[in-house]
Design an enzyme around this catalytic site. Structure first.
Site, PDB file in Angstrom:
ATOM      1  N   ARG A 123      46.005 -10.077  61.352  1.00 54.30           N
ATOM      2  CA  ARG A 123      47.531 -10.288  61.513  1.00 54.30           C
ATOM      3  C   ARG A 123      48.338  -9.610  60.668  1.00 54.30           C
ATOM      4  O   ARG A 123      49.199  -9.161  60.829  1.00 54.30           O
ATOM      5  CB  ARG A 123      47.528 -11.807  61.714  1.00 54.30           C
ATOM      6  CG  ARG A 123      48.955 -12.393  61.773  1.00 54.30           C
ATOM      7  CD  ARG A 123      49.793 -11.470  62.871  1.00 54.30           C
ATOM      8  NE  ARG A 123      48.797 -11.576  64.016  1.00 54.30           N
ATOM      9  CZ  ARG A 123      49.305 -10.830  65.195  1.00 54.30           C
ATOM     10  NH1 ARG A 123      50.096  -9.837  64.929  1.00 54.30           N
ATOM     11  NH2 ARG A 123      48.609 -10.912  66.266  1.00 54.30           N
ATOM     12  N   LYS A 195      80.062   4.680  45.550  1.00 54.03           N
ATOM     13  CA  LYS A 195      80.466   4.114  46.963  1.00 54.03           C
ATOM     14  C   LYS A 195      81.989   3.751  46.676  1.00 54.03           C
ATOM     15  O   LYS A 195      82.493   3.605  45.486  1.00 54.03           O
ATOM     16  CB  LYS A 195      79.849   3.195  47.122  1.00 54.03           C
ATOM     17  CG  LYS A 195      78.279   3.550  47.718  1.00 54.03           C
ATOM     18  CD  LYS A 195      77.383   2.475  48.030  1.00 54.03           C
ATOM     19  CE  LYS A 195      78.010   1.999  49.816  1.00 54.03           C
ATOM     20  NZ  LYS A 195      77.483   3.234  50.643  1.00 54.03           N
ATOM     21  N   GLU A 234      80.715   8.711  47.535  1.00 56.28           N
ATOM     22  CA  GLU A 234      81.230   8.394  48.993  1.00 56.28           C
ATOM     23  C   GLU A 234      82.685   8.452  48.918  1.00 56.28           C
ATOM     24  O   GLU A 234      83.295   8.206  48.102  1.00 56.28           O
ATOM     25  CB  GLU A 234      80.995   6.787  49.279  1.00 56.28           C
ATOM     26  CG  GLU A 234      81.355   6.501  50.768  1.00 56.28           C
ATOM     27  CD  GLU A 234      81.255   4.938  50.747  1.00 56.28           C
ATOM     28  OE1 GLU A 234      81.383   4.847  51.832  1.00 56.28           O
ATOM     29  OE2 GLU A 234      80.603   4.296  49.933  1.00 56.28           O
TER      30      GLU A 234
END
Length: 311
Positions: A123, A195, A234
């Site tokens: 699994r 960012k 960014e």
């Protein structure tokens, strides 16, 4: 169009073959920790009680994993590590390779060994291969969309992101490579990405000042022995882009253009080319299977982390 993809300006793992990449990612110890967690959450302290009440003795059996649809294979590399942790008595014979595009009904691997161990192993291996092959297959779809729109000579590259499932990052990034994509940074630890939340409230000149200061700090850390693969910023507007392009050559490796439409991206590529700076451009935001072709035609690299599909 953008410059040819420069691996040394992004992540050198992109120079590695798939077997080398898996070995590199596994060397972090994260694959082993993932598999140990999978073992512990499945078997607990008591082991497989179903086997204990239904199978008195463990018998040698043979089973195989077969594709249930057309797909890009990913996850075969993890099977030896899974066997070591779940089922050391099982032997695996692979019949395909990671990165291969196979038809429905293709045998991917044959497993032989004690039934008790096989039932412990199956699994987790199926779960990981299903997810990884789903990601790889979806990445191939995105790559095909780029080629259809921009042609086989298109220089745009499909990059992954940090938007990964916690605990599964290294295997999901491996799956992106299997599908024909490229690795961006592996985490916060190996590259700088400034960012919008780092630059909030700053004017374009202040952005340039802050980025230049950070670039110098990066240089100082590298001199102290830290490995920083690239320095990226960014930007949300063309004015911020102009500010970053005004910095000295070498200060920035990549500029990420966030939520730019195609017209803005084309202007960004033109501005970068006029500057003469060897800077790569990324496109982020609004990237999907319908838009990625047009984005690629602008010459900016479109990073995306596609959803998974079932094996």
């Amino acid at each position: 169009m953008a410059d040819a993809f420069a691996a040394n300006a992004c992540n050198k793992v992109n120079d590695l073959s798939l077997p080398e990449l898996y070995k590199h990612l596994a060397s972090t110890g994260l694959v082993k920790r993932l598999l140990e967690l999978a073992r512990d959450e499945d078997l607990g302290e008591q082991g497989d009680v179903t086997c204990k009440v239904t199978l008195e003795e463990s018998k040698d059996i043979e089973t195989k994993i077969v594709s249930r649809e057309q797909l890009v294979v990913s996850g075969l590399a993890i099977i030896p590590d899974a066997i070591e942790i779940f089922a050391p008595g099982v032997m695996a014979t692979t019949k395909a390779e990671d990165g291969a595009f196979v038809e429905k009904g293709t045998t991917l691997v044959v497993l032989k060994g004690p039934s008790h161990e096989m039932l412990r192993l199956e699994r987790t291996v199926l779960n990981l291969m299903s997810r990884m092959s789903g990601i790889a297959t979806r990445v191939r779809d995105y790559h095909q969309a780029i080629l259809t729109a921009a042609g086989k000579d298109c220089k745009a590259k499909l990059l992954d992101t940090r938007k990964t499932t916690p605990g599964l990052r290294v295997v999901e990034k491996y799956a992106v490579r299997c599908g024909g994509g490229y690795c961006h940074r592996l985490g916060l630890h190996d590259a700088v990405l400034i960012k919008d939340n780092h630059l909030s409230g700053l004017s374009p000149p202040q952005v340039a000042e802050m980025v230049l200061k950070a670039s110098k700090e990066r240089d100082a850390l590298v001199k102290k022995g830290l490995e920083i693969k690239f320095f990226e910023v960014e930007v949300d507007t063309l004015e911020q882009l102009d500010a970053v392009l005004s910095l000295p050559t070498g200060a920035v490796d990549i500029i990420l253009c966030d939520n730019f439409n195609c017209e803005m991206l084309s202007q960004a590529v033109q501005k970068r080319d006029v500057s003469g700076k060897p800077i790569l451009l990324e496109a982020s935001g609004g990237v999907n299977i319908k838009t990625i072709g047009a984005i690629a035609c602008t010459g900016a690299y479109p990073p995306t982390y596609p959803p998974t599909r079932a094996l």
